[in-house]
Design a protein around this motif. Sequence first.
Motif, PDB file in Angstrom:
ATOM      1  N   ASP A 123       0.311  -1.210  -0.365  1.00  0.00           N
ATOM      2  CA  ASP A 123       0.307   0.654  -0.161  1.00  0.00           C
ATOM      3  C   ASP A 123       0.561   1.606  -0.010  1.00  0.00           C
ATOM      4  O   ASP A 123       0.251   2.435  -0.372  1.00  0.00           O
ATOM      5  CB  ASP A 123      -0.915   0.051   1.685  1.00  0.00           C
ATOM      6  N   ARG A 124       2.040   1.175   0.541  1.00  0.00           N
ATOM      7  CA  ARG A 124       3.159   2.365   0.618  1.00  0.00           C
ATOM      8  C   ARG A 124       3.039   2.632  -0.429  1.00  0.00           C
ATOM      9  O   ARG A 124       4.236   4.084  -1.307  1.00  0.00           O
ATOM     10  CB  ARG A 124       4.046   1.909   1.318  1.00  0.00           C
ATOM     11  N   LEU A 125       3.980   1.693  -2.043  1.00  0.00           N
ATOM     12  CA  LEU A 125       3.562   1.889  -2.407  1.00  0.00           C
ATOM     13  C   LEU A 125       3.531   3.004  -3.888  1.00  0.00           C
ATOM     14  O   LEU A 125       2.072   2.721  -3.924  1.00  0.00           O
ATOM     15  CB  LEU A 125       4.557   0.281  -3.609  1.00  0.00           C
ATOM     16  N   PRO A 126       3.638   3.910  -4.294  1.00  0.00           N
ATOM     17  CA  PRO A 126       2.882   4.774  -4.953  1.00  0.00           C
ATOM     18  C   PRO A 126       2.175   4.463  -6.587  1.00  0.00           C
ATOM     19  O   PRO A 126       1.148   4.728  -6.643  1.00  0.00           O
ATOM     20  CB  PRO A 126       4.027   5.721  -5.370  1.00  0.00           C
ATOM     21  N   GLY A 130      -3.532   1.794  -6.711  1.00  0.00           N
ATOM     22  CA  GLY A 130      -4.180   2.719  -7.693  1.00  0.00           C
ATOM     23  C   GLY A 130      -4.545   1.396  -8.669  1.00  0.00           C
ATOM     24  O   GLY A 130      -5.306   0.763  -8.951  1.00  0.00           O
ATOM     25  N   LEU A 131      -3.741   0.874  -9.041  1.00  0.00           N
ATOM     26  CA  LEU A 131      -3.188  -0.538 -10.124  1.00  0.00           C
ATOM     27  C   LEU A 131      -3.858  -1.406  -9.190  1.00  0.00           C
ATOM     28  O   LEU A 131      -5.063  -2.667  -9.931  1.00  0.00           O
ATOM     29  CB  LEU A 131      -2.118  -0.848 -10.043  1.00  0.00           C
ATOM     30  N   MET A 132      -3.928  -2.025  -8.077  1.00  0.00           N
ATOM     31  CA  MET A 132      -4.615  -2.576  -7.816  1.00  0.00           C
ATOM     32  C   MET A 132      -6.116  -2.622  -7.226  1.00  0.00           C
ATOM     33  O   MET A 132      -6.906  -3.410  -7.250  1.00  0.00           O
ATOM     34  CB  MET A 132      -4.485  -3.294  -6.182  1.00  0.00           C
ATOM     35  N   VAL A 134      -7.740  -1.121  -8.887  1.00  0.00           N
ATOM     36  CA  VAL A 134      -8.474  -1.451 -10.835  1.00  0.00           C
ATOM     37  C   VAL A 134      -8.570  -2.542 -10.855  1.00  0.00           C
ATOM     38  O   VAL A 134      -9.285  -2.665 -11.224  1.00  0.00           O
ATOM     39  CB  VAL A 134      -7.602  -0.758 -11.689  1.00  0.00           C
ATOM     40  N   VAL A 135      -7.378  -3.126 -10.504  1.00  0.00           N
ATOM     41  CA  VAL A 135      -7.673  -4.725 -11.228  1.00  0.00           C
ATOM     42  C   VAL A 135      -9.226  -5.516  -9.985  1.00  0.00           C
ATOM     43  O   VAL A 135      -9.328  -6.393 -10.408  1.00  0.00           O
ATOM     44  CB  VAL A 135      -6.367  -5.621 -10.170  1.00  0.00           C
ATOM     45  N   GLY A 136      -9.352  -5.409  -8.723  1.00  0.00           N
ATOM     46  CA  GLY A 136     -10.210  -5.824  -8.120  1.00  0.00           C
ATOM     47  C   GLY A 136     -11.645  -5.144  -8.874  1.00  0.00           C
ATOM     48  O   GLY A 136     -12.572  -5.885  -8.473  1.00  0.00           O
ATOM     49  N   ILE A 137     -11.680  -3.894  -8.798  1.00  0.00           N
ATOM     50  CA  ILE A 137     -13.079  -4.082 -10.012  1.00  0.00           C
ATOM     51  C   ILE A 137     -13.257  -4.675 -11.146  1.00  0.00           C
ATOM     52  O   ILE A 137     -14.251  -4.932 -11.535  1.00  0.00           O
ATOM     53  CB  ILE A 137     -13.120  -2.465  -9.850  1.00  0.00           C
ATOM     54  N   GLY A 138     -12.355  -4.777 -11.516  1.00  0.00           N
ATOM     55  CA  GLY A 138     -12.102  -5.684 -12.590  1.00  0.00           C
ATOM     56  C   GLY A 138     -12.149  -7.080 -12.880  1.00  0.00           C
ATOM     57  O   GLY A 138     -13.755  -7.576 -13.410  1.00  0.00           O
ATOM     58  N   TYR A 139     -11.977  -7.846 -11.008  1.00  0.00           N
ATOM     59  CA  TYR A 139     -12.637  -8.989 -11.231  1.00  0.00           C
ATOM     60  C   TYR A 139     -14.157  -8.692 -10.767  1.00  0.00           C
ATOM     61  O   TYR A 139     -14.626  -9.934 -11.078  1.00  0.00           O
ATOM     62  CB  TYR A 139     -11.008  -9.415 -10.216  1.00  0.00           C
ATOM     63  N   SER A 140     -14.500  -8.618  -9.579  1.00  0.00           N
ATOM     64  CA  SER A 140     -15.203  -8.026  -9.577  1.00  0.00           C
ATOM     65  C   SER A 140     -16.110  -8.077 -10.352  1.00  0.00           C
ATOM     66  O   SER A 140     -17.765  -8.980 -10.426  1.00  0.00           O
ATOM     67  CB  SER A 140     -15.934  -6.399  -8.473  1.00  0.00           C
TER      68      SER A 140
END
Length: 171
Positions: A123-126, A130-132, A134-140
Amino acid sequence: MAPTVATPATGAVASPAVSDVGKAARSVGLGLPALPSWPSLPGLASHGQPRVASFCKRLARNVGAMASGEPAAPLADNAELTEFINALKQEWDRVEDKYAVTTLAVAATLGMWSAGGVVSAIDRLPVVPGLMEVVGIGYSGWFAYKNLIFKPDRKAFFAKVRNIYEDIISG
């Protein structure tokens, strides 16, 4: 020479003997308006002594009871907590392999702690959060399209969930 204190209303300088000592300690020699004194904490300043005395008396009673061999008086009569603890003791007594259960509990705790650390580090990476997302929304969206939108797919999904549930419960 006595330190000076500025008064808040007039900005005039007065000696600590004339003004409030609590205010004097906060603005000595700075020429700034005096800060208000700290508010008293509830239960400490005005009511602290009776609470402390009550706690000490109760503690002395419990120590005296333990010395004489009597059971100590409970601090709080919480029936739900007592019932939960008794049920937990009964379940623990029914466990045959206590070593395996304890090892599993410690491993689960360490696993959850380390997983939390990994998620926190990611979560601390810049860009990664945001990428995670988007991936979560896409998988859902894909999951809902594949399993929940159409009636035959939904029935098959719920049947699969029921079968897995029955396998877990009966196993």
